[in-house]
Scaffold this active site. Structure first.
Site, mmCIF file in Angstrom:
data_model
loop_
_atom_site.group_PDB
_atom_site.id
_atom_site.type_symbol
_atom_site.label_atom_id
_atom_site.label_comp_id
_atom_site.label_asym_id
_atom_site.label_seq_id
_atom_site.Cartn_x
_atom_site.Cartn_y
_atom_site.Cartn_z
ATOM 1 C CG PHE A 15 -2.136 0.828 1.088
ATOM 2 C CD1 PHE A 15 -3.229 0.376 0.371
ATOM 3 C CD2 PHE A 15 -2.190 2.091 1.657
ATOM 4 C CE1 PHE A 15 -4.360 1.152 0.228
ATOM 5 C CE2 PHE A 15 -3.317 2.874 1.517
ATOM 6 C CZ PHE A 15 -4.407 2.410 0.802
ATOM 7 C CB THR A 47 1.315 -0.398 7.472
ATOM 8 O OG1 THR A 47 2.041 0.280 6.448
ATOM 9 C CG2 THR A 47 2.047 -0.244 8.775
ATOM 10 C CB ALA A 71 4.129 5.161 3.490
ATOM 11 C CB THR A 77 -11.362 8.760 9.098
ATOM 12 O OG1 THR A 77 -10.500 7.749 8.573
ATOM 13 C CG2 THR A 77 -12.564 8.971 8.179
ATOM 14 C CG HIS A 79 -8.126 3.686 8.569
ATOM 15 N ND1 HIS A 79 -8.743 2.585 9.123
ATOM 16 C CD2 HIS A 79 -7.260 3.218 7.642
ATOM 17 C CE1 HIS A 79 -8.263 1.495 8.548
ATOM 18 N NE2 HIS A 79 -7.361 1.852 7.645
ATOM 19 N NE ARG A 119 8.436 13.146 8.274
ATOM 20 C CZ ARG A 119 7.912 14.315 7.934
ATOM 21 N NH1 ARG A 119 7.461 14.505 6.708
ATOM 22 N NH2 ARG A 119 7.821 15.305 8.800
#
EC number: 2.5.1.78
Length: 154
Positions: A15, A47, A71, A77, A79, A119
């Site tokens: 993802f 993840t 990531a 939301t 989530h 990052r």
């Protein structure tokens, strides 16, 4: 573990693939630079799916530590907070259960896509470096049988 290669497993989320694939490339490059051997790369859908894959790797005698790369991008939301928090908690539990390092190269929660891109290298390389350092230091600690005075393990 001087003279012995540190053997890593890497679990990477599919993802947010545009980010995680670059993280994987950076992690592989850094592991090679630090003279560690990546024995297994295991891709998982997201993840949140990492803990089972990490557990399976930790069960292997040929794995000294596991690097988790992912990531978790902020949406509309909360989530992302649930995913990142629960995953981090379970990965920590697995590390202590198996007595092997599991390092957290997971960007988020709360990161935007742009922040995650910024990052990529930092999170990937720090996770690899932390895994290697922890394996080395824990091995040194395990070799100490008696301590007549304080010992600094670096």
């Amino acid at each position: 573990m001087q003279g012995k290669l540190i053997r890593l497993g890497i679990v990477v989320a599919e993802f947010n693939y545009d980010i995680t694939q670059l993280m994987l490339q950076k992690a592989l490059s850094h592991a090679k630079f630090l003279n560690a051997e990546v024995k297994v790369i295991l891709k998982v859908p997201g993840t949140y799916d990492m803990p089972l894959a990490v557990k399976k790797l930790l069960e292997k005698d040929f794995i000294d530590a596991v690097v988790a790369l992912g990531a978790v991008i902020k949406g509309e939301t909360k989530h992302d907070e649930i995913v990142a928090g629960q995953t981090a908690r379970k990965l920590t539990d697995l590390s202590t259960e198996f007595g092997k390092p599991v390092t957290l190269g997971i960007i988020g929660p709360g990161a935007t896509h742009e922040q995650a891109v910024e990052r990529i290298e930092e999170y990937a390389t720090r996770a690899v470096e932390a895994a290697i350092k922890l394996v080395q230091r824990i091995k040194r600690l395990d070799e100490i049988k008696e301590v007549p005075e304080p010992v600094n393990i670096e």
